[in-house]
Design an enzyme around this catalytic site. Structure first.
Site, mmCIF file in Angstrom:
data_model
loop_
_atom_site.group_PDB
_atom_site.id
_atom_site.type_symbol
_atom_site.label_atom_id
_atom_site.label_comp_id
_atom_site.label_asym_id
_atom_site.label_seq_id
_atom_site.Cartn_x
_atom_site.Cartn_y
_atom_site.Cartn_z
ATOM 1 N N HIS A 272 7.234 -1.554 1.698
ATOM 2 C CA HIS A 272 6.990 -0.131 1.400
ATOM 3 C C HIS A 272 7.916 0.779 2.220
ATOM 4 O O HIS A 272 7.437 1.654 2.946
ATOM 5 C CB HIS A 272 5.541 0.292 1.673
ATOM 6 C CG HIS A 272 4.489 -0.593 1.089
ATOM 7 N ND1 HIS A 272 4.467 -0.948 -0.230
ATOM 8 C CD2 HIS A 272 3.400 -1.182 1.657
ATOM 9 C CE1 HIS A 272 3.403 -1.724 -0.445
ATOM 10 N NE2 HIS A 272 2.758 -1.876 0.673
ATOM 11 N N ASP A 323 1.288 -7.514 -3.696
ATOM 12 C CA ASP A 323 0.539 -6.726 -2.725
ATOM 13 C C ASP A 323 -0.972 -6.720 -2.976
ATOM 14 O O ASP A 323 -1.659 -7.645 -2.591
ATOM 15 C CB ASP A 323 1.135 -5.304 -2.708
ATOM 16 C CG ASP A 323 0.658 -4.476 -1.534
ATOM 17 O OD1 ASP A 323 -0.155 -4.973 -0.756
ATOM 18 O OD2 ASP A 323 1.098 -3.323 -1.387
HETATM 19 ZN ZN LIG Z 1 0.471 -4.536 2.154
#
Ligand SMILES: [Zn+2]
Length: 457
Positions: A272, A323
């Site tokens: 991210h 994720d």
């Molecule tokens: Zn994560």
């Protein structure tokens, strides 16, 4: 003899026909020879190298679909996280194993042949270590082994609830540990479950907000004494609030701070890296680290859009992760990544190697490369010395008929009609999915259903 002949296969040098693949008892490719007339078992269809899923929190598979209602007038990543903590608080090691096995089977069926597990659910529901401190990690290792997927296991270091060493919340009690705890766990795991071609250990400092500069440094020092090449993954800049808090506490944005204060190179995966300036984007690309992009989760959580065009322009390395597992589809992650760039820039075909180049071809090859580097394992494609991890696309699938070369990848990534074209999957030299079916899928689905019923009652 462990060998097969693929009608056509995607090799590092491009598309080739009649490719002989041979592998040894460890599942490592020992020979890759195109245009072969050897009398091996022929595989009809298109053979692609299997992809490593570079970011997974296995337990979150069981939450998919449970947070899609409004819980707060301004629902966000942070209100989702509160729900996630509540759910995580209920899970036993047996629940985790049932969920992980189901998830890993689903990943294999979608074409992921490896997974990097960013694991932070360490202790019992009261925050007390289990008798075997690595109990939940052993559950993940067993689940991966039973499913047949390659695993890079990254125990997470988690200490604080926010920048400036704020005390952890009650909902974080199951996660909290120290650099010594992590290294101790790795040593114990290595003794009980030694690393091999299908299993690798690394670490994951959770995020800059959950560790301190000192404990991060200490963890890295201890890790490098233990294994100089071990992968290090970190959540880096998922939320704008996190960036603002980082600037207030450390005087720099998270990606800039990390690049300045740690020896960030190809052993690192920054998950991210959503919020970066152009300077950070270029510097991260030059570092050789992998940007871990999780398009469906980042969209689901309203994180923001990764600066993909600038990062590709700077030759940055990246891979994909599922994720939170609202999707375990390789093609959906790649498609959404490209679509996020199209929506942002209001143009088409944003991520490609150059004029006339295929977008699907670029996305697949880059995700393969980045996933392999992030996993720290030999899973970079169909060549000697790499693991025999591959998938076979059904040549009869309506999306693939009559197509050649990278058109096949464009169709795999961008078309979605009916059942997935991923027909068979081999991981580490073993067929784990044949004709869409995994040998343990029925047993796993039944155990998963029982677990869900218990958790939701
Ligand atoms: Zn994560």
């Amino acid at each position: 003899m462990k060998q097969l002949i693929a009608d056509r296969a995607l090799l590092p040098g491009g598309w080739r026909n009649n490719v002989l693949l041979e592998w040894d008892d460890h599942g490592i490719l020992t020979r890759v020879r195109p245009d072969s007339d050897a009398a091996a078992v022929a595989v009809a269809g298109t053979v692609l190298p299997g992809i490593a899923n570079l970011h997974s929190h296995a337990f979150q598979r069981a939450m998919a679909g449970l947070t899609e209602y409004r819980s707060d007038p301004k629902d966000s990543f942070w209100s989702w996280r509160t729900l996630m903590y509540k759910f995580a608080g209920k899970l036993s090691p047996a629940d985790l194993k049932a969920i992980a096995l189901q998830l890993y089977i689903e990943m294999l069926q979608a074409g992921y042949t490896s997974v990097c597990e960013f694991h932070y659910l360490h202790h019992d529901a009261d925050g007390k270590p289990y008798a075997d401190p690595a109990e939940n990690m052993v559950c993940l290792i067993e689940a991966a082994q039973e499913a047949g997927i390659g695993l890079t296991l990254l125990p997470v270091m988690y200490q604080y609830s926010g920048f400036g060493a704020q005390a952890p919340h009650i909902g974080q009690a199951r996660f909290v540990n120290s650099p010594e705890w992590i290294i101790g766990a790795l040593q114990a795991l290595q003794a009980a479950h030694p690393q091999h071609a299908g299993l690798r250990y690394g670490v994951a400092p959770h995020s800059l907000r959950a560790v301190s500069p000192q404990s991060l440094q200490q963890l890295l020092t201890l890790l490098r004494q233990w294994d100089a090449q071990a992968p290090v993954h970190i959540h880096i800049a998922e939320q704008e609030k996190e960036v603002e808090d980082c600037v207030a506490a450390l005087g720099a944005r998270p990606v800039a701070w990390l690049l300045e204060h740690a020896e960030v190179d190809r052993r690192w995966c920054l998950v991210h890296a959503t919020h970066m300036t152009t300077a950070e984007t270029e510097k991260l690309a030059r570092s050789g680290a992998v940007a871990g992009i999780c398009p469906t989760t980042e969209a689901n959580l309203g994180d923001g859009i990764f600066n993909g065009v600038a990062y590709a322009g700077a030759q940055g390395t990246w891979g994909i992760g599922s994720d939170s597992h609202i999707s375990t589809s390789v093609s959906e992650e790649l498609r959404l990544y490209e679509y996020s760039q199209r929506l942002l820039h209001r143009q088409r075909n944003m991520l490609a190697g150059g004029e006339g180049a295929s977008v699907g071809g670029y996305l697949y090859r880059q995700a393969l490369r980045g996933g392999a580097i992030a996993s720290g394992r030999q899973v970079a494609g169909l060549e000697t010395g790499q693991r025999a991890d591959l998938l076979v696309l059904d040549p009869q699938h309506a999306d693939l008929g009559g197509k050649h070369g990278d058109q096949l990848l464009d169709s795999f990534v961008f078309c979605q009609h009916g059942q997935t074209p991923v027909r068979d999957v081999m991981a580490g030299g073993h067929w784990v999915v044949r004709d869409h079916k995994h040998g343990r899928q029925e047993q796993s689905a039944a155990a998963y259903a029982r677990t869900m019923k218990k958790l939701l009652d």
